[in-house]
Write a protein that holds these residues in place. Structure first.
Motif, PDB file in Angstrom:
ATOM      1  N   THR A   1       0.822  -1.222   0.000  1.00 20.56           N
ATOM      2  CA  THR A   1       0.000   0.000   0.000  1.00 20.56           C
ATOM      3  C   THR A   1       0.853   1.268   0.000  1.00 20.56           C
ATOM      4  O   THR A   1       0.367   2.343  -0.317  1.00 20.56           O
ATOM      5  N   GLY A   2       2.113   1.161   0.374  1.00 13.65           N
ATOM      6  CA  GLY A   2       2.978   2.341   0.438  1.00 13.65           C
ATOM      7  C   GLY A   2       2.780   3.144   1.711  1.00 13.65           C
ATOM      8  O   GLY A   2       3.445   4.166   1.918  1.00 13.65           O
ATOM      9  N   GLU A   3       1.880   2.722   2.593  1.00 12.63           N
ATOM     10  CA  GLU A   3       1.634   3.480   3.832  1.00 12.63           C
ATOM     11  C   GLU A   3       2.925   3.591   4.650  1.00 12.63           C
ATOM     12  O   GLU A   3       3.698   2.649   4.755  1.00 12.63           O
ATOM     13  N   SER A   4       3.120   4.775   5.219  1.00 13.43           N
ATOM     14  CA  SER A   4       4.342   5.067   5.979  1.00 13.43           C
ATOM     15  C   SER A   4       4.138   4.806   7.460  1.00 13.43           C
ATOM     16  O   SER A   4       3.128   5.220   8.026  1.00 13.43           O
ATOM     17  N   PHE A   5       5.117   4.164   8.074  1.00 16.30           N
ATOM     18  CA  PHE A   5       5.089   3.968   9.529  1.00 16.30           C
ATOM     19  C   PHE A   5       6.371   4.541  10.110  1.00 16.30           C
ATOM     20  O   PHE A   5       7.302   4.891   9.371  1.00 16.30           O
ATOM     21  N   HIS A   6       6.393   4.621  11.442  1.00 10.76           N
ATOM     22  CA  HIS A   6       7.608   5.033  12.137  1.00 10.76           C
ATOM     23  C   HIS A   6       7.789   4.065  13.293  1.00 10.76           C
ATOM     24  O   HIS A   6       6.824   3.805  14.024  1.00 10.76           O
ATOM     25  N   LEU A   7       8.989   3.517  13.434  1.00 12.39           N
ATOM     26  CA  LEU A   7       9.159   2.426  14.397  1.00 12.39           C
ATOM     27  C   LEU A   7       8.786   2.843  15.820  1.00 12.39           C
ATOM     28  O   LEU A   7       8.344   2.013  16.600  1.00 12.39           O
ATOM     29  N   ASP A   8       8.941   4.132  16.143  1.00 10.34           N
ATOM     30  CA  ASP A   8       8.577   4.578  17.498  1.00 10.34           C
ATOM     31  C   ASP A   8       7.218   5.281  17.518  1.00 10.34           C
ATOM     32  O   ASP A   8       6.369   4.976  18.345  1.00 10.34           O
ATOM     33  N   ALA A   9       7.025   6.238  16.608  1.00  4.22           N
ATOM     34  CA  ALA A   9       5.840   7.105  16.690  1.00  4.22           C
ATOM     35  C   ALA A   9       4.588   6.470  16.093  1.00  4.22           C
ATOM     36  O   ALA A   9       3.470   6.814  16.480  1.00  4.22           O
ATOM     37  N   ARG A  10       4.769   5.562  15.136  1.00  3.71           N
ATOM     38  CA  ARG A  10       3.593   4.945  14.491  1.00  3.71           C
ATOM     39  C   ARG A  10       3.979   3.535  14.020  1.00  3.71           C
ATOM     40  O   ARG A  10       4.104   3.276  12.826  1.00  3.71           O
ATOM     41  N   PRO A  11       4.207   2.642  14.979  1.00  4.98           N
ATOM     42  CA  PRO A  11       4.682   1.310  14.602  1.00  4.98           C
ATOM     43  C   PRO A  11       3.608   0.537  13.827  1.00  4.98           C
ATOM     44  O   PRO A  11       2.412   0.754  14.052  1.00  4.98           O
ATOM     45  N   PRO A  12       4.031  -0.327  12.924  1.00  8.24           N
ATOM     46  CA  PRO A  12       3.063  -1.060  12.088  1.00  8.24           C
ATOM     47  C   PRO A  12       2.445  -2.232  12.848  1.00  8.24           C
ATOM     48  O   PRO A  12       2.615  -3.398  12.483  1.00  8.24           O
ATOM     49  N   VAL A  13       1.673  -1.895  13.856  1.00 12.00           N
ATOM     50  CA  VAL A  13       1.079  -2.924  14.721  1.00 12.00           C
ATOM     51  C   VAL A  13       0.051  -3.742  13.925  1.00 12.00           C
ATOM     52  O   VAL A  13      -0.767  -3.184  13.205  1.00 12.00           O
ATOM     53  N   GLY A  14       0.150  -5.057  14.066  1.00 12.49           N
ATOM     54  CA  GLY A  14      -0.832  -5.934  13.428  1.00 12.49           C
ATOM     55  C   GLY A  14      -0.604  -6.133  11.936  1.00 12.49           C
ATOM     56  O   GLY A  14      -1.414  -6.758  11.265  1.00 12.49           O
ATOM     57  N   VAL A  15       0.486  -5.586  11.399  1.00 12.57           N
ATOM     58  CA  VAL A  15       0.759  -5.760   9.964  1.00 12.57           C
ATOM     59  C   VAL A  15       1.804  -6.875   9.822  1.00 12.57           C
ATOM     60  O   VAL A  15       2.751  -6.939  10.619  1.00 12.57           O
ATOM     61  N   ASP A  16       1.611  -7.737   8.845  1.00  9.09           N
ATOM     62  CA  ASP A  16       2.556  -8.831   8.606  1.00  9.09           C
ATOM     63  C   ASP A  16       3.970  -8.248   8.445  1.00  9.09           C
ATOM     64  O   ASP A  16       4.215  -7.466   7.515  1.00  9.09           O
ATOM     65  N   PRO A  17       4.919  -8.604   9.321  1.00  9.00           N
ATOM     66  CA  PRO A  17       6.271  -8.017   9.256  1.00  9.00           C
ATOM     67  C   PRO A  17       6.948  -8.233   7.892  1.00  9.00           C
ATOM     68  O   PRO A  17       7.780  -7.422   7.485  1.00  9.00           O
ATOM     69  N   ALA A  18       6.548  -9.292   7.179  1.00  6.86           N
ATOM     70  CA  ALA A  18       7.175  -9.545   5.872  1.00  6.86           C
ATOM     71  C   ALA A  18       6.804  -8.458   4.865  1.00  6.86           C
ATOM     72  O   ALA A  18       7.464  -8.299   3.836  1.00  6.86           O
ATOM     73  N   LEU A  19       5.736  -7.700   5.163  1.00  7.90           N
ATOM     74  CA  LEU A  19       5.292  -6.653   4.231  1.00  7.90           C
ATOM     75  C   LEU A  19       5.866  -5.281   4.584  1.00  7.90           C
ATOM     76  O   LEU A  19       5.603  -4.293   3.910  1.00  7.90           O
TER      77      LEU A  19
END
Ligand code: AP5
Length: 211
Positions: free
Chosen positions: A134-152
């Motif tokens: 999807t190209g959605e941006s995350f930030h490891l501290d401020a907006r971690p990709p919770v619940g998203v498959d880490p392989a993605l």
């Protein structure tokens, strides 16, 4: 409300994040030239092959490769309720966009300049991760990709420190003229990009409702 927008500003200022919020919360079409190029690269299309060397090193892709992409995206959304993210970023692109929209009897309502200090840019980009599909941006501290498959979840190739330095140089070299162009037309609004995600979003919303 202003419904024809461009987000402008240094790499990592939060253009993609804020454009995503505008699309999710207000139904804007998010037109990200960087994301379209990354998709073309993943698909190994002729455009992707041409763009790859520029994007990986942090340089701008030649203007004439960008126009078809933007023209199609603007056509698809009916020239309204869109937020451009990362376009225009040269004076030629700014002039092209004004002329193209004028042909359709439209004009940009506002160019929002997301302004952020260099040390915060580096802090944001070094910890950014993006969703591969999807190209959605995350930030490891401020907006971690919770619940998203880490392989993605991946790091962008141009977020390596040497590319970030080059992108900042390129930004400073080519974008002052763009800011001046829109400032002279009375279309540029500076919005501080420091603060929480929602604080920045609220500042943008206020600009959209300014008379
Ligand atoms: P592009 O993808 O447009 O990159 P960019 O302009 O360098 O901007 P970024 O995507 O790096 O940052 P952003 O401002 O979107 O920040 P984000 O929201 O992700 O372009 C990439 C390349 O494609 C260019 O270098 C060029 O080669 C080419 N290209 C693209 N368009 C072109 C054009 N028009 N002409 C020619 N070439 C073109 O946020 C960054 C991080 O910070 C994330 O981790 C995010 O979660 C975090 N964050 C955001 N907001 C906050 C906040 N308020 N608090 C804490 N963290 C935050």
């Amino acid at each position: 409300m202003k419904t024809r927008l461009a987000l402008f500003g240094p790499p990592g200022a939060g253009k993609g994040t804020q454009a995503y919020f505008l699309s999710e919360r207000l139904g804007f079409t998010h037109i990200s030239t960087g994301r379209m190029l990354r998709m073309a690269e993943r698909e190994d299309s002729p455009l992707g092959r041409m763009a790859q060397a520029y994007t990986a090193s942090g340089h701008l892709v030649p203007d004439d490769l960008m126009y078809d992409l933007v023209e199609r995206a603007l056509n698809d959304c009916g020239f309204d309720r869109f937020v451009l993210d990362g376009f225009p970023r040269t004076l030629a692109q700014a002039r092209w966009l004004s002329a193209f929209l004028a042909k359709e009897g439209r004009a940009l309502h506002v160019v929002i300049f997301l302004d952020l200090a260099d040390e915060m840019i580096i802090a944001r980009l070094s910890r950014r991760r993006v969703h591969k599909v999807t190209g959605e941006s995350f930030h490891l501290d401020a907006r971690p990709p919770v619940g998203v498959d880490p392989a993605l979840i991946i790091q962008r190739a141009d977020d390596r420190p040497e590319s970030v330095v080059e992108r900042l140089h390129v930004y400073r070299r080519s974008t002052q003229a763009v800011a001046d162009y829109f400032r002279e037309r009375g279309d540029l609004r500076r919005v501080p990009a420091a603060g929480t995600f929602d604080a920045v979003h609220d500042r943008i919303i206020r600009v959209l409702y300014e008379p």
